[in-house]
Scaffold this active site. Sequence first.
Site, PDB file in Angstrom:
ATOM      1  N   ASP A  90      -4.344   2.990 -12.030  1.00 25.49           N
ATOM      2  CA  ASP A  90      -5.528   2.437 -11.642  1.00 25.49           C
ATOM      3  C   ASP A  90      -5.498   1.076 -12.316  1.00 25.49           C
ATOM      4  OD1 ASP A  90      -8.106   2.171 -10.577  1.00 25.49           O
ATOM      5  OD2 ASP A  90      -8.990   2.510 -12.440  1.00 25.49           O
ATOM      6  N   LEU A  91      -6.149   0.083 -11.862  1.00 26.24           N
ATOM      7  CA  LEU A  91      -6.253  -1.215 -12.279  1.00 26.24           C
ATOM      8  C   LEU A  91      -7.164  -1.407 -13.386  1.00 26.24           C
ATOM      9  CD1 LEU A  91      -4.631  -4.086 -12.632  1.00 26.24           C
ATOM     10  CD2 LEU A  91      -5.988  -4.782 -10.456  1.00 26.24           C
ATOM     11  N   ASP A  92      -8.363  -1.558 -12.641  1.00 28.26           N
ATOM     12  CA  ASP A  92      -9.841  -1.916 -13.421  1.00 28.26           C
ATOM     13  C   ASP A  92     -10.193  -0.791 -14.425  1.00 28.26           C
ATOM     14  OD1 ASP A  92      -9.922  -4.263 -12.074  1.00 28.26           O
ATOM     15  OD2 ASP A  92     -11.187  -3.726 -10.498  1.00 28.26           O
TER      16      ASP A  92
ATOM     17  N   THR B 287     -12.060  -5.582 -15.680  1.00 20.73           N
ATOM     18  CA  THR B 287     -12.839  -6.405 -14.973  1.00 20.73           C
ATOM     19  C   THR B 287     -14.184  -6.097 -14.760  1.00 20.73           C
ATOM     20  OG1 THR B 287     -11.765  -5.309 -13.154  1.00 20.73           O
ATOM     21  CG2 THR B 287     -10.664  -7.198 -13.682  1.00 20.73           C
TER      22      THR B 287
ATOM     23  N   LYS C 195     -17.793   1.552 -11.016  1.00 13.51           N
ATOM     24  CA  LYS C 195     -16.322   1.745 -11.477  1.00 13.51           C
ATOM     25  C   LYS C 195     -15.522   2.542 -10.519  1.00 13.51           C
ATOM     26  CE  LYS C 195     -16.729   0.523 -16.292  1.00 13.51           C
ATOM     27  NZ  LYS C 195     -16.454   0.876 -17.586  1.00 13.51           N
TER      28      LYS C 195
ATOM     29  N   SER D 135      -5.188   0.922  -6.861  1.00 14.17           N
ATOM     30  CA  SER D 135      -6.475   0.400  -6.937  1.00 14.17           C
ATOM     31  C   SER D 135      -7.252   0.276  -5.735  1.00 14.17           C
ATOM     32  CB  SER D 135      -6.291  -0.810  -7.705  1.00 14.17           C
ATOM     33  OG  SER D 135      -7.372  -1.370  -7.858  1.00 14.17           O
ATOM     34  N   ALA D 136      -8.686   0.534  -6.310  1.00 16.18           N
ATOM     35  CA  ALA D 136      -9.496  -0.093  -4.843  1.00 16.18           C
ATOM     36  C   ALA D 136      -9.780  -1.319  -4.722  1.00 16.18           C
ATOM     37  CB  ALA D 136     -10.971   0.917  -5.098  1.00 16.18           C
TER      38      ALA D 136
ATOM     39  N   LYS E 187     -11.212   6.531  -2.745  1.00 16.12           N
ATOM     40  CA  LYS E 187     -11.317   7.631  -3.808  1.00 16.12           C
ATOM     41  C   LYS E 187     -12.716   8.253  -3.970  1.00 16.12           C
ATOM     42  CE  LYS E 187      -8.511   4.402  -6.918  1.00 16.12           C
ATOM     43  NZ  LYS E 187      -8.264   3.883  -8.158  1.00 16.12           N
TER      44      LYS E 187
ATOM     45  N   GLU F  19      -6.221   7.069 -14.761  1.00 18.39           N
ATOM     46  CA  GLU F  19      -7.670   6.687 -14.208  1.00 18.39           C
ATOM     47  C   GLU F  19      -8.852   6.740 -15.166  1.00 18.39           C
ATOM     48  OE1 GLU F  19      -9.728   5.856 -11.877  1.00 18.39           O
ATOM     49  OE2 GLU F  19      -8.519   5.435 -10.147  1.00 18.39           O
ATOM     50  N   ASP F  20      -9.741   5.978 -15.102  1.00 23.12           N
ATOM     51  CA  ASP F  20     -10.816   5.637 -15.891  1.00 23.12           C
ATOM     52  C   ASP F  20     -12.156   6.218 -14.919  1.00 23.12           C
ATOM     53  OD1 ASP F  20     -11.112   3.539 -14.134  1.00 23.12           O
ATOM     54  OD2 ASP F  20     -12.591   2.439 -15.343  1.00 23.12           O
TER      55      ASP F  20
END
Length: 217
Positions: A10-12, A18, A46, A116-117, A147, A171-172
Amino acid sequence: MKNIQACIFDLDGVIVDTAVYHYKAWKRLANDIGFDFTEHQNEQLKGVSRIASLNLILGWGNVTDKTEADKLELATRKNEWYTEMISKMTPAEILPGAREFVQSCRDAGIKTAIGSASKNTPTILAKLELLSFFDAVIDGNSVTNPKPDPEVFLKGAEALHVAPSACVVFEDAIAGVEAAINGGMKAVGIGSPELLKEANIVVSGLDKMTLEMLEEL
Ligand code: B16
Ligand code: MG
């Protein structure tokens, strides 16, 4: 590393934080409309898509009179402020250990992807100078089901030509961990073990992650 052939990140919240920029831009929008919300409420956004985030925020402000066209305009306005902020990002904002762990996966022959979303994923990866670290990038521009639907990660596995059972997702967000499990993948939670209960293991950040831990999943 026979069992694990791919790592999907996942990115953020995993590679970069971010959330603070999203919060500033959404808060400015809410303030323009005439209400406010807290950083604590922002936690709920998030991993949630742009339009779903807007709907949640409008709910917090008891704003019920917006048409779909109004919402599109509001989301666009927020995104303009947000993209202005992320255009100033630098590689110094990569979260501790993220680049190093991705590189160690690649050195071990494990494929890497982003799931990522965020529709701003390409811009963020370019600003962080991380584009060449991933074999595939699947983001909000290429998925239709948010997700916890596993679509984003299944598309990542497909692009890497790796079976879902041989993929690990980092994933966060709770919905992101659920998406990984729903897709038949292993999940490493990034953040709090109390929150990310469904993950196979939880670490505070990629600086705490090792290839040995992947083998034990
Ligand atoms: P955008 P992730 C998510 O990214 C963010 O966590 C979430 O706060 C944001 O609303 C969403 O991307 C959409 O972002 O407005 O840039 O398309 O955690 O899935 O990498
Ligand atoms: Mg995230």
